[in-house]
Design an enzyme around this catalytic site. Structure first.
Site, PDB file in Angstrom:
ATOM      1  N   ASN A 152      -5.076   6.583  -1.568  1.00 17.71           N
ATOM      2  CA  ASN A 152      -4.078   7.230  -0.503  1.00 17.71           C
ATOM      3  C   ASN A 152      -3.358   8.788  -1.072  1.00 17.71           C
ATOM      4  OD1 ASN A 152      -4.527   5.185   1.661  1.00 17.71           O
ATOM      5  ND2 ASN A 152      -2.712   4.044   1.031  1.00 17.71           N
TER       6      ASN A 152
ATOM      7  N   SER B 114       0.929  -1.034   0.347  1.00 16.32           N
ATOM      8  CA  SER B 114       0.374   0.301  -0.118  1.00 16.32           C
ATOM      9  C   SER B 114       0.818   1.022  -0.242  1.00 16.32           C
ATOM     10  CB  SER B 114      -0.772   0.169   1.417  1.00 16.32           C
ATOM     11  OG  SER B 114      -0.154   0.058   2.360  1.00 16.32           O
TER      12      SER B 114
ATOM     13  N   GLU C  25      -6.529  -2.012  -6.485  1.00 15.60           N
ATOM     14  CA  GLU C  25      -5.883  -1.173  -6.974  1.00 15.60           C
ATOM     15  C   GLU C  25      -5.172  -2.169  -8.444  1.00 15.60           C
ATOM     16  OE1 GLU C  25      -6.160   3.238  -4.815  1.00 15.60           O
ATOM     17  OE2 GLU C  25      -4.503   1.215  -4.209  1.00 15.60           O
TER      18      GLU C  25
ATOM     19  N   HIS D 257      -3.360  -4.041  -4.503  1.00 17.08           N
ATOM     20  CA  HIS D 257      -3.850  -3.224  -3.632  1.00 17.08           C
ATOM     21  C   HIS D 257      -5.068  -3.857  -3.383  1.00 17.08           C
ATOM     22  CE1 HIS D 257      -4.189  -0.262  -0.729  1.00 17.08           C
ATOM     23  NE2 HIS D 257      -3.990  -1.247   0.250  1.00 17.08           N
TER      24      HIS D 257
END
Length: 502
Positions: free
Chosen positions: A194, A123, A156, A144
């Site tokens: 993120n 991540s 992802e 991910h």
């Protein structure tokens, strides 16, 4: 390129919570699954834990006994990496340490067949860097998953600099075949979620640091006006302040300390003090202490509503307030030219948040953005020390007449919801322009990965393509650090919208 055949083996390396979750997903999709962990006995323990999860699904009626038994029969452990030789896909979920991951995949490359897809669940690390030492980095991708992997739909699919298109497409198709919602993205710090989510935390913390409002009020405004499921203070307490701050710091450093991603000093101090959130018993809020009460948001006392107002100009997204005021018995006169603002009886002006401050004007009260002004249960107002008490009272009473709780905050440019959404829109526009991901995938990722009520591109379409640009331009004039400077992508988008409207 089609998904990996269900008869082919999926190997999972690393058997912590995430590894177990990924193994369960692959099992229930019909694959034989082999678990490997360098720790003695951990793979066997993980296999038992996955079996117990299958049993719980049977107890809850989400899986029949025959299906659970068949899945158990397909689950195996490996005592050595060599036992993963027949895998068509290896997903790694080990410690977030680059040399360790590189060493693992170098060893795996010597074991698996040339057509085996290699994937990391990282991540925070660069997919490109992990694949750097490999002989064939083209077959390496990021997959991910979000925790808990069996429950959360988003995956992802990250292409490193050397990833082959066919490998990324195969990984995407496999995740989709497993019942997940995959999104494609380039290898960028933070990937999609993120990277783009940073302002949700950073802007709230900035408002707090600027003494604009307390955590409980900021959380309440973002929930009850912005439509977000949780506020950033309560959410980071749940995630863990150390975890969230580490992600923010990692993204900031990976972008060469860009002002767009500057971490919060207040959060740093929280981490240094050991107040990590729920897990430590105290974060922004107290937990687990007998008699510890959750702070309440600041809510204004009842005020008398004006009987009549004048709406000057087009209120844009907030124009629904005109109908709401009329329905509430407030007489509304409209003036097309000028504005946008609502003129109050005492000649104060009630203005939609635009990135400026009340102190710049004679008697202005700003009101914050709402996802849906009809559905919102709370509205934030901001005013300076120079704003008349009458203007604040009339603005407060007006929104109370519309059935809203009102929180009066400090004279913060862009307020709370508006500056947060504007920054989300800006980062999303920049990511699309740089080829990080498509607009559709960004919106999907933000809705599914962090439960946003709208994706940032959807917000932009709802508010107007020049809305975020105009607000951030004003904010940048107030705070010329570079943090709020509109991206080139937003600049182009805004001027295209203005040309169309000319």
């Amino acid at each position: 390129m089609t998904a990996i055949d269900r008869a082919r083996t999926v190997a999972v390396v690393g058997t912590g919570t995430m590894g177990q979750g990924i193994a369960q997903v692959a099992l229930l999709a019909g694959h034989p699954v082999r678990l490997y962990d360098a720790g003695p006995g951990r793979a066997a323990e993980a296999a038992e834990a996955v079996g117990a999860r299958l049993d719980r699904l049977v107890e809850k009626g989400r899986l029949d006994r025959q299906g659970a038994d068949a899945a158990r029969a397909r689950l195996h452990t490996a005592g050595d990496l060599a036992e993963l030789a027949d895998a068509a896909l290896v997903v790694e979920a080990i410690v977030e340490h680059l040399p360790v991951k590189q060493q693992l995949f170098t060893a795996l490359e010597a074991v698996v067949a040339d057509d085996c897809l290699l994937a990391t669940n990282t991540s925070s690390l660069s997919v490109t860097a992990i694949a750097g030492p490999l002989r064939n980095p083209g077959r390496f991708v990021g997959l991910h998953f979000f925790n808990p992997a069996p429950l959360l739909p988003l995956v992802e699919v990250v292409s490193g600099f050397a990833t082959d298109e066919k490998s990324a497409t195969r990984a995407w198709a496999t995740a989709a075949a497993w019942g997940k919602t995959p999104v494609r993205c380039a290898d960028t710090p933070g990937f999609i979620v993120n990277r783009i989510a940073r302002p949700f935390y950073a802007e709230a913390f900035a408002v707090y640091e600027e003494q604009g409002a307390d955590p409980a009020t900021i959380d309440a405004v973002l929930r009850e006006s912005g439509g977000f499921r949780m506020g950033p203070f309560e959410l980071t307490d749940l995630i863990g302040q150390d975890v969230n701050e580490a992600v923010s710091r990692s993204v900031w450093e990976s972008f060469f300390q860009s002002p767009k991603f500057v971490p919060s000093l207040a959060q740093r101090r929280l981490v240094e003090s050991g107040r990590l959130g729920r897990k430590s018993g105290h974060g922004w809020y107290p937990y687990g202490t007998e008699g510890a009460a959750r702070p309440a948001p600041r809510t204004a006392a009842p005020e008398e509503a004006p009987e009549a107002v004048t709406v000057v100009g087009d209120l844009g997204h907030a124009d629904v307030l005109v109908a709401m005021m009329e329905e509430a018995g407030v007489a509304v006169e409209r003036v097309e030219a000028g504005g946008p603002y609502i003129e109050l009886p005492g000649e104060g002006q009630l203005v939609p948040a635009d990135g400026r401050t009340s102190v710049e004007y004679a008697d202005v009260v700003y009101f914050d953005l709402a996802l849906d002004y009809r559905g919102a249960t709370r509205i934030a107002l901001s005013a300076s020390e120079d704003t008349s008490a009458r203007a604040v009272a009339e603005a407060t009473g007006l929104f109370q007449r519309l059935g809203k709780d009102v929180s009066v905050i400090g004279d913060v440019p862009g307020m709370i919801v508006a500056r947060t959404v504007a920054m989300l829109v800006d980062l999303a526009a920049d990511a699309v322009a740089r080829g990080v991901a498509s607009a559709e995938d960004i919106d999907t990722a933000m809705r599914l990965g962090v439960n946003y009520p709208l994706g940032p591109v959807e917000w932009s379409r709802a508010l107007g393509r020049d809305w975020a640009y105009d607000l951030l331009k004003n904010l940048h004039e107030c705070c010329p650090t570079g943090r709020y400077a509109p991206s080139l992508a937003l600049h182009r988008q805004a001027f295209a919208a203005k040309e169309e409207g000319a």
